[in-house]
Design a protein around this motif. Structure first.
Motif, mmCIF file in Angstrom:
data_model
loop_
_atom_site.group_PDB
_atom_site.id
_atom_site.type_symbol
_atom_site.label_atom_id
_atom_site.label_comp_id
_atom_site.label_asym_id
_atom_site.label_seq_id
_atom_site.Cartn_x
_atom_site.Cartn_y
_atom_site.Cartn_z
ATOM 1 N N ASN A 206 -23.726 59.674 7.006
ATOM 2 C CA ASN A 206 -25.006 58.992 7.140
ATOM 3 C C ASN A 206 -24.752 57.486 7.227
ATOM 4 O OD1 ASN A 206 -26.141 61.505 6.869
ATOM 5 N ND2 ASN A 206 -26.807 61.195 4.767
ATOM 6 N N ALA A 207 -25.511 56.812 8.063
ATOM 7 C CA ALA A 207 -25.230 55.396 8.316
ATOM 8 C C ALA A 207 -26.525 54.617 8.491
ATOM 9 C CB ALA A 207 -24.353 55.244 9.555
ATOM 10 N N PHE A 208 -26.428 53.306 8.351
ATOM 11 C CA PHE A 208 -27.573 52.427 8.570
ATOM 12 C C PHE A 208 -27.752 52.201 10.066
ATOM 13 C CE2 PHE A 208 -29.329 48.076 9.044
ATOM 14 C CZ PHE A 208 -30.560 48.285 8.433
ATOM 15 N N ALA A 209 -28.981 52.280 10.526
ATOM 16 C CA ALA A 209 -29.326 51.986 11.919
ATOM 17 C C ALA A 209 -30.458 50.958 11.925
ATOM 18 C CB ALA A 209 -29.755 53.250 12.645
ATOM 19 N N TRP A 210 -30.432 50.064 12.894
ATOM 20 C CA TRP A 210 -31.483 49.051 12.964
ATOM 21 C C TRP A 210 -31.787 48.742 14.428
ATOM 22 C CZ3 TRP A 210 -30.659 44.343 15.399
ATOM 23 C CH2 TRP A 210 -29.325 44.015 15.684
ATOM 24 N N GLY A 211 -32.917 48.094 14.657
ATOM 25 C CA GLY A 211 -33.265 47.776 16.025
ATOM 26 C C GLY A 211 -34.444 46.833 16.141
ATOM 27 N N LEU A 212 -34.678 46.385 17.379
ATOM 28 C CA LEU A 212 -35.784 45.499 17.724
ATOM 29 C C LEU A 212 -36.488 46.057 18.954
ATOM 30 C CD1 LEU A 212 -33.839 42.111 17.520
ATOM 31 C CD2 LEU A 212 -35.392 43.015 15.776
ATOM 32 N N ALA A 213 -37.783 45.809 19.051
ATOM 33 C CA ALA A 213 -38.537 46.248 20.225
ATOM 34 C C ALA A 213 -39.514 45.164 20.643
ATOM 35 C CB ALA A 213 -39.287 47.548 19.931
ATOM 36 N N LEU A 214 -39.678 45.026 21.948
ATOM 37 C CA LEU A 214 -40.642 44.100 22.528
ATOM 38 C C LEU A 214 -41.489 44.889 23.512
ATOM 39 C CD1 LEU A 214 -41.674 41.175 22.949
ATOM 40 C CD2 LEU A 214 -39.946 40.950 24.759
ATOM 41 N N GLY A 215 -42.807 44.892 23.300
ATOM 42 C CA GLY A 215 -43.645 45.716 24.154
ATOM 43 C C GLY A 215 -45.065 45.208 24.232
ATOM 44 N N THR A 216 -45.906 46.036 24.834
ATOM 45 C CA THR A 216 -47.320 45.704 24.935
ATOM 46 C C THR A 216 -48.153 46.973 24.990
ATOM 47 O OG1 THR A 216 -48.998 44.498 26.191
ATOM 48 C CG2 THR A 216 -47.284 45.582 27.464
ATOM 49 N N THR A 217 -49.304 46.926 24.353
ATOM 50 C CA THR A 217 -50.308 47.968 24.557
ATOM 51 C C THR A 217 -50.981 47.699 25.903
ATOM 52 O OG1 THR A 217 -50.700 48.165 22.178
ATOM 53 C CG2 THR A 217 -52.418 48.991 23.645
ATOM 54 N N PHE A 218 -51.067 48.741 26.745
ATOM 55 C CA PHE A 218 -51.637 48.509 28.077
ATOM 56 C C PHE A 218 -52.853 49.381 28.376
ATOM 57 C CE2 PHE A 218 -48.430 51.810 28.655
ATOM 58 C CZ PHE A 218 -49.084 52.745 29.455
#
Length: 238
Positions: free
Chosen positions: A61-73
């Protein structure tokens, strides 16, 4: 202006207003982190003599991370749709390895990990607010994963154990399925939680003999599967 034409113009105006309302754009950025668990690689092929090499690798088991850039359309009384670009990182340490269904010792003096950086385009559906400011969500994503293998194990079939290194980089197609929930703290900030299944298309991996052999011995086929990530995060809507 005839009466039917006035009615048609009125209907067009109402539909146009509804379409503009449904197509409101709300850009956002989000960040998340969590635990990746149950992931494994299945590596299969043959050596130059035609002997089967069936290698099963399980990761811790490991640490996972992330970023997201989006828009509601798109928004309506039935919920909303968003499109986003997501970057995520995972560094998976090898937990166990078997060769042809026989457990093998890991080579502790060398690296034993699979690093994955994924670049995904996601489509996400969120329900209307259900209880207070709570929404449920479901999504699907597709993109590319950059995989960097460095897995080492020992084969004790000689006076000096043979040191095997599975090493390669690959950029296969990747996809993911997501379910989650969000709670709006206010109009700008929301807290998120979710469960994600992630997998990549089969790809090649090189098998090296570091001693007792010729170096690069064979090219095998690898799959990465059964990857589940639970995460929590925040989202800011502009």
């Amino acid at each position: 202006m005839t009466h039917p034409f006035r009615q048609l113009l009125l209907a067009f105006t109402v539909l146009s207003s509804a379409s503009l309302s449904a197509a409101e754009f709300h850009p956002y950025v989000s960040a998340f982190g969590g635990i990746e668990f149950a992931s494994q690689s299945d590596i299969y092929g043959h050596n130059p003599a035609g002997v089967v090499r069936d290698i099963d690798v399980e990761y811790k088991n490991a640490f996972a991370w992330g970023l997201a850039l989006g828009t509601t359309f798109y928004q309506s009384e039935y919920g909303q749709l968003s499109a986003e670009f997501e970057y995520a990182s995972r560094e998976l340490k090898t937990d166990s390895l078997s060769l042809n269904h026989v457990s093998r010792d890991l080579n502790g003096s060398a690296g034993n990990e699979l690093a994955i950086n994924s670049f995904m385009l996601n489509l996400v559906y969120e329900t209307p607010e259900l209880i207070d400011r709570l929404r449920l969500s479901a999504g699907i994503g597709a993109g590319v994963a950059h995989l960097d293998y460095d897995i080492n194990y020992l084969v004790n079939n000689a006076r000096v154990p043979t040191q095997i290194n599975l090493r390669d980089t690959a950029n296969p197609f990747a996809y993911q399925l997501m379910v989650g929930a969000s709670y709006a703290i206010n109009d700008d900030f929301s807290v998120l939680t979710g469960l994600k299944y992630f997998a990549v298309r089969d790809h090649d991996i090189d098998r090296y003999k570091l001693n007792n052999g010729p170096g690069l011995e064979s090219v095998l086929n690898a799959s990465f599967e059964n990857s589940w990530t639970w995460s929590a995060g925040v989202r800011y809507t502009f």
